[in-house]
Scaffold this motif. Structure first.
Motif, PDB file in Angstrom:
ATOM      1  N   GLU A 240      -3.262  -3.791   9.962  1.00 15.49           N
ATOM      2  CA  GLU A 240      -2.399  -3.940   8.732  1.00 15.49           C
ATOM      3  C   GLU A 240      -2.038  -3.220   7.595  1.00 15.49           C
ATOM      4  OE1 GLU A 240      -2.478  -7.920   6.924  1.00 15.49           O
ATOM      5  OE2 GLU A 240      -2.763  -9.003   8.224  1.00 15.49           O
ATOM      6  N   GLY A 241      -4.045  -2.271   7.961  1.00 15.15           N
ATOM      7  CA  GLY A 241      -3.643  -1.248   6.814  1.00 15.15           C
ATOM      8  C   GLY A 241      -3.576  -0.267   7.064  1.00 15.15           C
ATOM      9  N   HIS A 242      -3.452   0.483   8.594  1.00 12.95           N
ATOM     10  CA  HIS A 242      -2.078   1.559   8.945  1.00 12.95           C
ATOM     11  C   HIS A 242      -0.960   1.093   8.754  1.00 12.95           C
ATOM     12  CE1 HIS A 242      -7.120   1.785  10.878  1.00 12.95           C
ATOM     13  NE2 HIS A 242      -6.138   2.565  11.060  1.00 12.95           N
ATOM     14  N   LEU A 243      -0.557  -0.035   8.601  1.00 14.60           N
ATOM     15  CA  LEU A 243       0.869   0.132   9.120  1.00 14.60           C
ATOM     16  C   LEU A 243       1.257  -0.254   7.771  1.00 14.60           C
ATOM     17  CD1 LEU A 243       3.407  -1.047  10.171  1.00 14.60           C
ATOM     18  CD2 LEU A 243       3.136  -3.140   9.752  1.00 14.60           C
ATOM     19  N   ARG A 244       0.419  -0.438   6.668  1.00 15.44           N
ATOM     20  CA  ARG A 244       0.922  -0.053   5.421  1.00 15.44           C
ATOM     21  C   ARG A 244       0.375   1.139   4.961  1.00 15.44           C
ATOM     22  NH1 ARG A 244      -1.500  -3.956   0.536  1.00 15.44           N
ATOM     23  NH2 ARG A 244      -0.651  -5.236   0.878  1.00 15.44           N
ATOM     24  N   ALA A 245      -0.168   2.184   5.380  1.00 14.08           N
ATOM     25  CA  ALA A 245      -0.450   3.020   5.205  1.00 14.08           C
ATOM     26  C   ALA A 245       0.914   3.968   5.392  1.00 14.08           C
ATOM     27  CB  ALA A 245      -1.003   3.807   5.373  1.00 14.08           C
ATOM     28  N   LEU A 246       1.415   3.691   6.727  1.00 20.39           N
ATOM     29  CA  LEU A 246       2.852   4.511   7.796  1.00 20.39           C
ATOM     30  C   LEU A 246       3.852   3.850   6.616  1.00 20.39           C
ATOM     31  CD1 LEU A 246       3.519   6.937   9.713  1.00 20.39           C
ATOM     32  CD2 LEU A 246       3.239   4.688  10.677  1.00 20.39           C
TER      33      LEU A 246
ATOM     34  N   ASN B 160     -10.635   3.282  -4.923  1.00 24.55           N
ATOM     35  CA  ASN B 160     -11.192   3.133  -3.098  1.00 24.55           C
ATOM     36  C   ASN B 160     -10.426   4.305  -2.764  1.00 24.55           C
ATOM     37  OD1 ASN B 160     -12.610   2.453  -0.653  1.00 24.55           O
ATOM     38  ND2 ASN B 160     -11.330   2.240   0.138  1.00 24.55           N
ATOM     39  N   GLN B 161     -12.128   5.739  -3.045  1.00 21.02           N
ATOM     40  CA  GLN B 161     -11.340   6.640  -2.802  1.00 21.02           C
ATOM     41  C   GLN B 161     -12.191   7.330  -1.579  1.00 21.02           C
ATOM     42  OE1 GLN B 161     -11.178   9.022  -6.235  1.00 21.02           O
ATOM     43  NE2 GLN B 161      -9.773   9.933  -5.546  1.00 21.02           N
TER      44      GLN B 161
ATOM     45  N   PRO C 233      -6.140  10.370  -3.834  1.00 23.21           N
ATOM     46  CA  PRO C 233      -6.187   9.766  -4.554  1.00 23.21           C
ATOM     47  C   PRO C 233      -6.720   8.358  -3.323  1.00 23.21           C
ATOM     48  CG  PRO C 233      -3.919  10.979  -4.428  1.00 23.21           C
ATOM     49  CD  PRO C 233      -4.754  11.889  -3.194  1.00 23.21           C
ATOM     50  N   GLY C 234      -7.047   7.448  -4.333  1.00 23.15           N
ATOM     51  CA  GLY C 234      -7.703   6.477  -3.343  1.00 23.15           C
ATOM     52  C   GLY C 234      -6.216   4.721  -3.993  1.00 23.15           C
ATOM     53  N   THR C 235      -6.541   3.792  -3.186  1.00 21.15           N
ATOM     54  CA  THR C 235      -6.237   2.144  -3.576  1.00 21.15           C
ATOM     55  C   THR C 235      -7.089   1.673  -4.108  1.00 21.15           C
ATOM     56  OG1 THR C 235      -6.802   1.985  -1.137  1.00 21.15           O
ATOM     57  CG2 THR C 235      -4.810   2.643  -0.614  1.00 21.15           C
ATOM     58  N   THR C 236      -6.435   0.820  -4.393  1.00 21.06           N
ATOM     59  CA  THR C 236      -6.883  -0.613  -5.230  1.00 21.06           C
ATOM     60  C   THR C 236      -6.722  -0.940  -4.249  1.00 21.06           C
ATOM     61  OG1 THR C 236      -4.854  -1.129  -5.702  1.00 21.06           O
ATOM     62  CG2 THR C 236      -5.960   0.151  -7.035  1.00 21.06           C
TER      63      THR C 236
ATOM     64  N   PHE D 186      -0.180  15.774  12.338  1.00 19.49           N
ATOM     65  CA  PHE D 186      -1.364  14.194  12.344  1.00 19.49           C
ATOM     66  C   PHE D 186      -2.331  14.040  10.973  1.00 19.49           C
ATOM     67  CE2 PHE D 186      -3.498  16.459  15.438  1.00 19.49           C
ATOM     68  CZ  PHE D 186      -4.732  15.736  15.023  1.00 19.49           C
ATOM     69  N   PHE D 187      -3.038  15.638  11.024  1.00 25.93           N
ATOM     70  CA  PHE D 187      -3.993  15.121  10.027  1.00 25.93           C
ATOM     71  C   PHE D 187      -3.604  15.004   8.424  1.00 25.93           C
ATOM     72  CE2 PHE D 187      -6.259  18.177  13.103  1.00 25.93           C
ATOM     73  CZ  PHE D 187      -6.954  17.441  13.352  1.00 25.93           C
ATOM     74  N   HIS D 188      -2.731  15.189   8.407  1.00 29.69           N
ATOM     75  CA  HIS D 188      -1.993  14.714   6.675  1.00 29.69           C
ATOM     76  C   HIS D 188      -2.350  12.731   6.929  1.00 29.69           C
ATOM     77  CE1 HIS D 188      -0.758  18.527   5.825  1.00 29.69           C
ATOM     78  NE2 HIS D 188       0.294  18.872   6.274  1.00 29.69           N
ATOM     79  N   PHE D 189      -1.620  12.181   7.511  1.00 28.14           N
ATOM     80  CA  PHE D 189      -0.958  10.881   8.352  1.00 28.14           C
ATOM     81  C   PHE D 189      -3.196  10.726   7.483  1.00 28.14           C
ATOM     82  CE2 PHE D 189      -1.976   6.898  10.700  1.00 28.14           C
ATOM     83  CZ  PHE D 189      -0.885   6.104   9.522  1.00 28.14           C
ATOM     84  N   LEU D 190      -3.795  11.206   8.758  1.00 33.67           N
ATOM     85  CA  LEU D 190      -5.280  11.092   8.261  1.00 33.67           C
ATOM     86  C   LEU D 190      -5.478  10.129   7.582  1.00 33.67           C
ATOM     87  CD1 LEU D 190      -6.769  12.168  11.919  1.00 33.67           C
ATOM     88  CD2 LEU D 190      -6.090   9.959  11.771  1.00 33.67           C
ATOM     89  N   SER D 191      -5.814  11.636   6.520  1.00 40.97           N
ATOM     90  CA  SER D 191      -6.014  11.502   5.349  1.00 40.97           C
ATOM     91  C   SER D 191      -5.572  10.503   4.664  1.00 40.97           C
ATOM     92  CB  SER D 191      -6.222  13.440   4.587  1.00 40.97           C
ATOM     93  OG  SER D 191      -6.611  13.831   5.248  1.00 40.97           O
ATOM     94  N   LEU D 192      -4.428  10.614   4.435  1.00 43.81           N
ATOM     95  CA  LEU D 192      -3.524   9.733   3.234  1.00 43.81           C
ATOM     96  C   LEU D 192      -3.701   8.304   3.544  1.00 43.81           C
ATOM     97  CD1 LEU D 192      -0.740  12.316   3.332  1.00 43.81           C
ATOM     98  CD2 LEU D 192      -2.391  11.195   1.771  1.00 43.81           C
ATOM     99  N   SER D 193      -3.792   7.962   5.005  1.00 42.43           N
ATOM    100  CA  SER D 193      -3.914   6.815   5.287  1.00 42.43           C
ATOM    101  C   SER D 193      -5.387   5.843   5.214  1.00 42.43           C
ATOM    102  CB  SER D 193      -3.840   6.909   6.528  1.00 42.43           C
ATOM    103  OG  SER D 193      -5.113   6.978   7.521  1.00 42.43           O
TER     104      SER D 193
END
Length: 546
Positions: A303-309, A390-391, A371-374, A270-277
């Motif tokens: 909404e942010g967590h959902l898009r990340a997942l 946004n990193q 990697p970050g997001t815009t 689950f740490f992978h999801f934490l870091s990438l999200s």
């Protein structure tokens, strides 16, 4: 301070500076005069440093070492003393066991090590502590267990300042910690953990594959822009992962994959999801990832967590289907075998890559921040906001290290063993050898200008020089990023994260849809918060950002 005590303090300082009294007597005298241990430790630190020797025959496994330590070891101070330590049954446990015979040789003491699998480690630690039996003197803990140590009025674990101030014990300097790491060993500004591991997640990639001109040409033809080396945004990461999936980019007759993960429940996947999200939610405008600090309502289904997942699921499709049941080591093996172009993970990977017996990628490593997001969602305001990039940095992982039980009758010997592993010579060895499971959290483990290590020291541990420079630069960029993801350490964190772990795995396995999984996680978190007490949890959560 009363005038009489001021005069006594001046006399005490003069006696210490002239060598008439030792550090221990100085600290004891200062405590009796009302000074805090933290202040006294700072006052004596320069003197202790000046008292250091590079080596001594009595301590072949320590460097540097104090003169008091040398004299102490001549007495075999812990002969007849046996300490019991519970460790995680994995690489970090192996790392600890490596040092046992060396400490026993120097001190005359004995160490019994009990290995426990990660799925029951938390339960076994707190069962032993709650029973009061004191079967173990120390426990190897994940940093996210900390809140549970402080549930009772008298904490289950003890501060280590009084031991750290004693020059008879192995020398190590907590001021060498990178700030992001030190806070994981503390609680309310007091030091409880002894240096061992320093976890964070970065992006590792095949530098040779990403800089290959043929691959660059193919990528640009397909996606309309140059192959980024490394990917800087999540969109670039997704494109690169998809590009390298399903063909023989290594030109060795095997199938290549874009990105390796591991997702077995109770294996820290689950740490992978934490870091990438993180960059979907954390930003310069929002530091809250897990809960709303005003009411402790979960933010995990925003909404942010959902898009990340949803994007995380796309990344998972760039690896073998079997990775949903892979352990941590199995996830690394795909990259080490030369079959994966990228892997977002811990620093074990580039360290393990240096062993030619198990790695085909030595000398081919690239490393960078996640990697970050815009665009990021602020779950407090409920709004999306665009950013140039946004990193987000992180300290995700266990940062596995030992703490001393309040029930231990052998606290001094226990600390001595733990400090032995924190001594610079042993700590550097740990952080440069992948099989120990240890990552660098101290300045002396980094190259200038960050730290004082040299490439020659890394070469002596069989590192490729370019790999070392890439790794340390990328890893430090994560730990020093100005925007950092929070690390949850309130009571019940192991339960909160277990619910997330199970539901993320269900999404990757096709048993749940992303929204349903995050809603179920939020509902479970609400129950955990109510059980621990919403107001108590809120105070501790808010304090973690102080």
């Amino acid at each position: 301070m009363p005038m009489g005590n001021v005069e006594k303090l001046e006399a005490l300082i003069q006696g210490y500076l002239k060598g008439k009294i030792g550090r221990r007597d100085f600290v004891v005298g200062g405590l009796q005069l009302g000074l805090s241990l933290a202040v006294l430790t700072r006052l004596t630190a320069p003197a202790r440093a000046a008292n250091l020797m590079d080596s001594a025959p009595e301590a072949p496994y320590e460097s540097p070492i104090t003169q008091e330590r040398v004299a102490f070891l001549k007495t075999k101070p812990f002969k007849g003393t046996t300490i019991n330590v519970m460790v995680l049954k994995t690489t970090v446990g192996d790392g600890l066991k490596y040092h046992v015979p060396h400490w026993e040789e120097e001190t005359g003491g004995k160490v019994n090590v009990a290995e426990v699998p990660i799925e029951t480690l938390h339960q076994q630690i707190f069962s032993d502590l709650a029973s009061g039996l004191g079967r173990y003197d120390a426990y190897m803990t994940g940093a996210w267990f900390y809140g549970d140590f402080f549930v009772p009025k008298t904490p289950y674990i003890v501060e280590i300042d009084k031991f750290q101030a004693d020059p008879r014990h192995p020398y190590w300097d907590p001021d060498q910690w990178l700030p992001a790491m030190r806070k994981l060993y503390e609680w309310n500004g007091k030091l409880y953990g002894v240096l061992f591991d320093g976890d964070a997640q970065a992006l590792y990639y095949r530098k040779d594959i990403f800089t290959d001109s043929k691959n660059q040409e193919k990528f640009k033809d397909k996606y309309g822009y140059s192959l980024p080396a490394p990917p800087k945004t999540m969109k670039e990461l997704q494109d690169a992962a998809a590009f390298f999936t399903g063909w023989d980019w290594a030109s060795d007759g095997g199938e290549g994959w874009g990105l390796a993960l591991h997702a077995k429940v109770n294996e820290q996947g689950f740490f992978h999801f934490l870091s990438l999200s993180a960059p979907y939610v954390i930003s310069p405008d929002n530091k809250y990832y897990f809960f709303n600090p005003q009411d402790m309502k979960p933010l995990i289904n925003s909404e942010g967590h959902l898009r990340a997942l949803e994007d995380y699921l796309k990344l998972a499709n760039a690896g073998p289907r079997e990775e949903i049941s892979w352990t941590l080591g199995q996830g690394w093996n795909l990259f080490l075998a030369g079959r994966s172009a990228m892997e977002p993970t811990w620093g074990d990977l580039p360290t393990l890559a240096q062993d030619p017996k198990t790695s085909k990628v030595k000398g081919k490593m690239g490393a960078a921040g996640m990697p970050g997001t815009t665009e990021a969602f602020n779950p407090i305001t409920g709004q999306w906001k665009k950013y140039e990039l946004n990193q987000v940095g992180n300290t995700n992982g266990g940062s596995w290290h030992c703490v001393i039980s309040r029930n231990s009758k052998k606290q001094e010997a226990t600390y001595d063993f733990l400090a032995f592993m924190a001594n610079k010579k042993n700590a550097f060895f740990n952080s440069t050898n992948g099989w120990t499971g240890v990552q660098p959290g101290m300045k002396f483990e980094y190259l200038p200008p960050v730290g004082t290590a040299s490439l020659d020291e890394f070469k002596a541990q069989n590192w490729d020089a370019d790999d070392a420079m890439e790794y340390l630069k990328g890893y430090y960029s994560v730990l020093s990023a100005p925007v950092q993801q929070e690390y949850l350490r309130i009571p019940g964190t192991a339960e909160y994260w277990h619910e997330l772990d199970v539901n993320i795995s269900a999404v990757l396995g096709g048993q749940m849809q992303p929204k349903a999984a995050l809603d179920a996680t939020a509902a479970a978190w609400e129950k955990i918060t109510q059980r621990y007490g919403r107001e108590k949890q809120k105070v501790l959560y808010q304090a973690s950002f102080a």
